[in-house]
Design a protein around this motif. Sequence first.
Motif, short mmCIF file in Angstrom:
data_model
loop_
_atom_site.label_atom_id
_atom_site.label_comp_id
_atom_site.label_asym_id
_atom_site.label_seq_id
_atom_site.Cartn_x
_atom_site.Cartn_y
_atom_site.Cartn_z
N LEU A 248 4.06 -1.86 8.21
CA LEU A 248 3.58 -2.14 6.85
C LEU A 248 2.29 -1.38 6.55
O LEU A 248 2.09 -0.85 5.45
N TYR A 249 1.40 -1.32 7.54
CA TYR A 249 0.14 -0.59 7.37
C TYR A 249 0.40 0.89 7.11
O TYR A 249 -0.15 1.47 6.17
N PHE A 250 1.26 1.51 7.92
CA PHE A 250 1.56 2.92 7.72
C PHE A 250 2.30 3.15 6.40
O PHE A 250 2.13 4.19 5.76
N ASN A 251 3.10 2.19 5.98
CA ASN A 251 3.79 2.31 4.71
C ASN A 251 2.81 2.28 3.55
O ASN A 251 2.95 3.02 2.58
N VAL A 252 1.80 1.42 3.64
CA VAL A 252 0.77 1.36 2.59
C VAL A 252 0.00 2.67 2.54
O VAL A 252 -0.30 3.19 1.46
N ILE A 253 -0.31 3.24 3.70
CA ILE A 253 -1.03 4.52 3.74
C ILE A 253 -0.16 5.66 3.21
O ILE A 253 -0.63 6.55 2.51
N PHE A 254 1.14 5.63 3.53
CA PHE A 254 2.04 6.72 3.17
C PHE A 254 2.55 6.63 1.73
O PHE A 254 3.01 7.63 1.17
N LEU A 255 2.44 5.46 1.10
CA LEU A 255 2.97 5.25 -0.24
C LEU A 255 2.39 6.22 -1.28
O LEU A 255 3.15 6.80 -2.07
N PRO A 256 1.07 6.45 -1.35
CA PRO A 256 0.57 7.42 -2.35
C PRO A 256 1.06 8.85 -2.10
O PRO A 256 1.35 9.58 -3.05
N ILE A 257 1.19 9.23 -0.83
CA ILE A 257 1.71 10.57 -0.52
C ILE A 257 3.14 10.69 -1.01
O ILE A 257 3.52 11.69 -1.64
N TRP A 258 3.95 9.68 -0.72
CA TRP A 258 5.34 9.67 -1.16
C TRP A 258 5.42 9.74 -2.68
O TRP A 258 6.22 10.50 -3.23
N LEU A 259 4.59 8.95 -3.36
CA LEU A 259 4.61 8.93 -4.82
C LEU A 259 4.23 10.29 -5.41
O LEU A 259 4.86 10.76 -6.36
N LEU B 299 8.99 -2.02 -6.89
CA LEU B 299 9.54 -2.87 -5.83
C LEU B 299 8.81 -2.65 -4.50
O LEU B 299 8.65 -3.60 -3.72
N GLU B 300 8.37 -1.44 -4.25
CA GLU B 300 7.66 -1.15 -3.01
C GLU B 300 6.33 -1.89 -2.95
O GLU B 300 5.96 -2.44 -1.92
N ILE B 301 5.63 -1.94 -4.07
CA ILE B 301 4.36 -2.67 -4.11
C ILE B 301 4.60 -4.16 -3.89
O ILE B 301 3.92 -4.81 -3.08
N LEU B 302 5.59 -4.72 -4.57
CA LEU B 302 5.92 -6.13 -4.39
C LEU B 302 6.40 -6.41 -2.97
O LEU B 302 5.99 -7.40 -2.34
N ARG B 303 7.22 -5.54 -2.43
CA ARG B 303 7.76 -5.72 -1.09
C ARG B 303 6.66 -5.66 -0.03
O ARG B 303 6.63 -6.48 0.89
N LEU B 304 5.74 -4.73 -0.16
CA LEU B 304 4.64 -4.64 0.80
C LEU B 304 3.71 -5.85 0.71
O LEU B 304 3.23 -6.35 1.73
N TYR B 305 3.46 -6.33 -0.50
CA TYR B 305 2.65 -7.53 -0.65
C TYR B 305 3.32 -8.73 0.03
O TYR B 305 2.68 -9.49 0.76
N LEU B 306 4.62 -8.91 -0.22
CA LEU B 306 5.34 -10.02 0.40
C LEU B 306 5.37 -9.88 1.92
O LEU B 306 5.28 -10.88 2.65
N GLY B 307 5.49 -8.66 2.41
CA GLY B 307 5.49 -8.43 3.85
C GLY B 307 4.16 -8.79 4.48
O GLY B 307 4.11 -9.47 5.52
#
Length: 182
Positions: free
Chosen positions: A41-52, A84-92
């Motif tokens: 989840l941590y790496f996903n939060v870091i990688f999310l802006p790059i992906w976007l 959905l990714e923002i909501l999913r990461l928050y719930l995670g």
Amino acid sequence: MDWKQTVTIMSDKLFPGLSHKIDEKLIGNEVLSNLPLQISLYFNVIFLPIWLIVITLFLYDQFNCFNELYKFIIITIIISLYSLEILRLYLGYEGNLRDKIPELAGFWMLSILLQLPLQSFLLFNPYLKLKILEIIVQSVMFLLLLFEIFSGYFALKYTSKMQTVYFRISNINVTRNKAKNE
């Protein structure tokens, strides 16, 4: 208030779920969060802006190559994926760090039912004509999602098992207290 109590109170505020109290008695210091899920989840939060950024640049670069239906589908998928990714990461995060089963189950169901098909569409659709950077970025996002699905399943299973144990212990303590009072 002594030093030990102060440290315990501060650690409970910083790291919720570190100690569990049943009937105002401290009965253990076990962190129940799943470390592999938390790391992913941590790496996903870091990688999310790059992906976007990469996906937005891809959309800007190739938007005129698509027909009207594909333009509508791509824009809808990217907007829903991002929200959905923002909501999913928050719930995670909420479910894993605070041992909340509904949030963890919501994270897991959003991952399987919505994110997995949408991410698969962006990665495996041959009509999108992805460039190598977009394939790499989308593949990393897809692999993170798969790892989160598997580790989220085990985190959900373990958390529900531990919550059941705590519930049974608290019921035993309640019945003992009632028996003492009668």
